[in-house]
Write an enzyme that holds these catalytic residues in place. Structure first.
Site: not given
Ligand code: NAP
Length: 292
Positions: A54, A98, A121
């Site tokens: 990412k 994460q 997200d």
């Protein structure tokens, strides 16, 4: 006739190209590049690889990557403090924590603490609620990638029978909202669905997101259907999807492979969400007279 294989790598590359242009324009307007903060806690090797990819993808399109890697034994309150700092930091437009987080951490509380304006997200209750209500907001990356893949294959969901296998907050439920928003007639299946094969056979658009290797067989597919395989299952045969690709390919009209289908879209849509979050913050700041 064998189905058309939808090339996720190519679609993801075109999204990245589009994002690169948007980043350039936005950097001029903001006087700084858009910034994505990543938070990696613990020593899960898969998470470390995902975060590295990412970050590299950010750098490639000109997004500034701001990385935090606190100790694996960090206390809940200290992680919350970091999230709050990132919420307040002007140069941070998007925050990605994460998952999974270590056992001592209540992940829901961490996700809920994210500023919804930086929730790239799309996992906060605010983002999920907006999506479920059909209101604008930040949409989870994999579901958004699925919609891009359908568009790239020239599939307009309006009026079509769509079936989703899987009802997770990460994939199934957001895809339900997106397909509904695109005017499909949507059925969502799960482990208690009575006759999965019969329901799947109704689908003109079939989204498999169950995390079960080759759960969807060729006989479960309606001839000509578009099949999107989200499954990422590590087996003795290597990485396989939730769909029996070889059998499904003989029946479907179009199908995504695993790997090379949905997977590459997820990071591309993260980049796209970061730019979107940065633009929305910039617009908000301009209307309220603040410097972003
Ligand atoms: P999840 O949270 O485990 O949810 C799985 C869903 O599938 C649940 O709703 C479950 O039903 C349903 N299910 C499981 N077995 C079933 C069966 N035999 N018949 C019908 N439904 C069944 O998984 P997830 O996070 O949504 O992920 C799904 C898959 O997508 C995984 O393989 C994951 O690795 C992959 N994935 C890939 C990407 C990517 O970027 N490529 C991103 C995210 C996820 P219940 O609710 O009844 O338990």
């Amino acid at each position: 006739m064998a189905a058309t294989v939808i090339d996720g790598k190519a679609v993801a590359a075109s999204v990245r190209e589009r994002v690169r242009g948007e980043v350039e324009e936005l950097t001029g307007e903001l006087g700084r590049p858009p910034g994505l903060a990543t938070v990696l806690v613990g020593d899960d090797p898969a998470s470390a690889i995902y975060v590295r990819r990412k970050r590299e993808a950010c750098e490639e399109v000109g997004i500034r990557s701001i990385h935090h890697e606190p100790d694996g034994d960090i206390a809940q309150e200290d992680l919350l403090e970091l999230v709050r700092d990132l919420n307040d930091a002007d140069e941070v437009d998007g925050i990605l924590v994460q998952l999974p987080l270590p056992d001592q951490i209540d992940a829901d509380e961490i996700v809920n603490a994210l500023d919804p304006g930086k929730d790239v997200d799309g996992l906060t209750p605010t983002s999920a609620g907006r999506l479920a209500r059909g209101e604008p907001g930040l949409v989870p990356c994999t579901p958004q990638g699925i919609m891009e893949l359908l568009a790239s294959a020239g599939v307009d969901p309006a009026g079509k029978e769509a079936v989703i296998v899987g009802r997770s907050n990460l994939v199934g439920r957001p895809v339900l909202s997106l397909l509904l928003g695109a005017n499909a007639t949507v059925t969502i299946c799960h482990s208690r669905t009575r006759d999965l094969a019969e329901v799947c056979r109704r689908a003109e658009i079939l989204i498999a997101a169950a995390g079960q290797p080759r759960l969807v067989t060729g006989e479960m597919i309606r001839p000509g259907a578009t099949v999107i395989d989200v499954g990422t299952n590590r087996t003795d045969d290597g990485l396989v999807g939730d769909v029996d690709f070889d059998a499904a390919r003989e029946v479907a009209g179009a199908i995504t492979p695993v790997p090379g289908g949905v997977g590459p879209m997820t990071i591309a849509m993260l980049l796209s969400n970061t730019v979107r979050a940065a633009s929305l913050r910039h617009e908000d700041a301009a209307t309220s007279g603040r410097t972003p």
